[in-house]
Write an enzyme that holds these catalytic residues in place. Structure first.
Site, mmCIF file in Angstrom:
data_model
loop_
_atom_site.group_PDB
_atom_site.id
_atom_site.type_symbol
_atom_site.label_atom_id
_atom_site.label_comp_id
_atom_site.label_asym_id
_atom_site.label_seq_id
_atom_site.Cartn_x
_atom_site.Cartn_y
_atom_site.Cartn_z
ATOM 1 N N GLU A 159 1.218 -1.357 -0.100
ATOM 2 C CA GLU A 159 -0.086 -0.122 0.211
ATOM 3 C C GLU A 159 0.879 1.163 0.056
ATOM 4 O O GLU A 159 0.518 2.145 0.726
ATOM 5 C CB GLU A 159 -0.946 -0.024 1.054
ATOM 6 N N ASN A 200 2.205 -4.744 -3.443
ATOM 7 C CA ASN A 200 0.059 -5.392 -2.985
ATOM 8 C C ASN A 200 -0.350 -3.779 -2.769
ATOM 9 O O ASN A 200 0.880 -2.943 -2.174
ATOM 10 C CB ASN A 200 0.495 -6.112 -1.670
ATOM 11 N N ASP A 268 -12.462 -10.174 0.035
ATOM 12 C CA ASP A 268 -13.223 -10.307 0.406
ATOM 13 C C ASP A 268 -14.357 -9.271 -0.495
ATOM 14 O O ASP A 268 -14.080 -7.652 -0.723
ATOM 15 C CB ASP A 268 -13.479 -10.391 1.887
HETATM 16 C C1 XIL Z 1 -5.532 -6.850 8.381
HETATM 17 C C2 XIL Z 1 -5.575 -7.682 9.578
HETATM 18 O O1 XIL Z 1 -7.126 -8.545 8.531
HETATM 19 C C3 XIL Z 1 -6.648 -7.776 10.570
HETATM 20 O O2 XIL Z 1 -6.710 -8.317 11.844
HETATM 21 C C4 XIL Z 1 -5.586 -6.348 11.331
HETATM 22 O O3 XIL Z 1 -6.210 -5.896 11.956
HETATM 23 C C5 XIL Z 1 -5.260 -5.054 10.304
HETATM 24 O O4 XIL Z 1 -4.984 -5.555 9.338
HETATM 25 N N1 XIL Z 1 -4.607 -5.268 3.521
HETATM 26 C C6 XIL Z 1 -3.800 -5.630 3.939
HETATM 27 C C7 XIL Z 1 -4.132 -6.504 5.143
HETATM 28 O O5 XIL Z 1 -2.750 -5.492 2.988
HETATM 29 O O6 XIL Z 1 -2.364 -6.881 5.630
HETATM 30 C C8 XIL Z 1 -4.801 -6.525 6.412
HETATM 31 O O7 XIL Z 1 -4.770 -7.075 7.227
HETATM 32 C C9 XIL Z 1 -6.036 -5.386 5.763
HETATM 33 C C10 XIL Z 1 -6.091 -4.809 4.685
#
Ligand code: XIL
Length: 338
Positions: A159, A200, A268
């Protein structure tokens, strides 16, 4: 490795008079009642967390029986593996990687450099550039070396962009400039020459400034000989706004044309209260069809295993298995496409 760690953990548990079986870093034993996972044309992955893997048998069984790839959901993030400047803590990540490999799953590493889930000792210090550069390179090399030979891919940088397509102003870009990205990739390659190295990003599935910026960055890294192998499209979405197969296929092509692999890394599909499961299954199916049709698409990972433990909330029912690990129509749509 495992028996030693197990012996040490049991020993410590006995000393402390506690139950050692659920302690951090202990092995997570594979479920005895798992079905053989499906034989699919591409890796179908899930993000797995240590806590539910230890506590919830339905979760562990659902993962083992339905997926062929694993991404540790949090356990490899900087704040967890490198909580203090002079201390690395790989226990929970090792437990997950050992579980995944023991079950024959491919493992994706997530993630080496990100501005979130970053410990305060990194984010809140007033760094001089040479010192932060050393810290970044040391972190990337130490973590990637630790898992060398055990993870197939790394999300090296996660990100980096704002929605506008400008680079985020995080501690790394502020102190080191945009060059922190190439620095991280080079360090990762030198520590694990075999792992495929990914950039990513979220919300880049749809056309727009962020997708364009990601294409430009990927192209420029390639041109400059920076070791970038692929681009990960996170794809956190909802049943209403999920991209269709054609749109996703066009997005993937943009990266494939640069000579890169592409992968859906964190899918998701959130549902509104009371919404039916059909549109969600169609969204999952579209993503998997787009991946199956793109020769450079190396897999699709869903972000979680069962609805119960999803990071965006069980009430959104965003995953292909319900709270108890029973398949939803979305799971069939994924498997049919693959
Ligand atoms: C999220 C996890 O699913 C959570 O459990 C945590 O609290 C925060 O991070 N983008 C990403 C992931 O690259 O690492 C994130 O995962 C969701 C958004």
């Amino acid at each position: 490795m495992v028996p030693l760690r197990l012996a040490a953990a049991v020993g410590l548990g006995l000393l402390l008079g506690g139950c050692a079986a659920e302690d951090e870093g202990d092995p997570i034993l594979p479920p005895k009642d798992a079905a053989a996972p499906p034989r699919l044309a591409r890796p179908l992955g899930a993000a797995v967390s240590a806590r539910p893997a230890r506590e919830d048998r339905d979760y562990l069984r659902a993962f083992a029986s339905n997926f062929t790839s694993m991404t540790p959901e949090n356990e490899m993030k900087w704040a967890i593996v490198h909580p203090d400047r002079d201390r690395y803590a790989f226990g929970e990540a090792d437990a997950l990687v050992d579980l995944g490999r023991g079950l024959g799953k491919r493992v994706r590493g997530h993630t080496l450099v990100w501005d979130l889930q970053l410990p305060k000792w990194v984010s809140e210090r007033d760094w001089e550039a040479p010192e932060l550069r050393r810290v970044l390179v040391d972190h990337v090399k130490t973590v990637a070396s630790h898992f060398r030979g055990r993870v197939a891919q790394w999300d090296v940088v996660n990100e980096p962009f704002l929605p506008s397509g400008r680079l985020k102003k995080n501690v790394f870009s502020r102190v080191l400039g945009p060059g922190y990205i190439a620095l991280a990739f080079r360090a990762a390659r030198s520590a694990d020459p075999r792992a495929k190295l990914f950039l990513n990003e979220n919300y880049s599935e749809h056309p727009g400034p962020k997708q364009d910026a990601l294409v430009r960055l990927a192209a420029s890294l390639r041109r400059r000989g920076v070791p970038l192998d692929g681009v990960g499209l996170q794809s956190h979405t909802t049943a209403e706004s999920a991209p269709g197969a054609a749109r996703l296929a066009r997005t993937m092509r943009r990266f494939a044309r640069l000579g890169l692999d592409v992968e859906i890394t964190e899918l998701d599909v959130a549902l509104a209260r009371g919404a039916s499961l059909g549109p969600q299954a169609r969204a999952y199916g579209a993503a998997a069809r787009a991946c199956a049709a793109e020769p450079r698409c190396t897999g699709l990972t869903v972000w979680g295993v069962t609805d119960r433990w999803s990071w965006i909330g069980a009430d959104k029912r965003p995953l292909p298995l319900d709270g108890r690990g029973r398949p939803k129509p979305a799971l069939g749509a994924l498997k049919d496409a693959f």
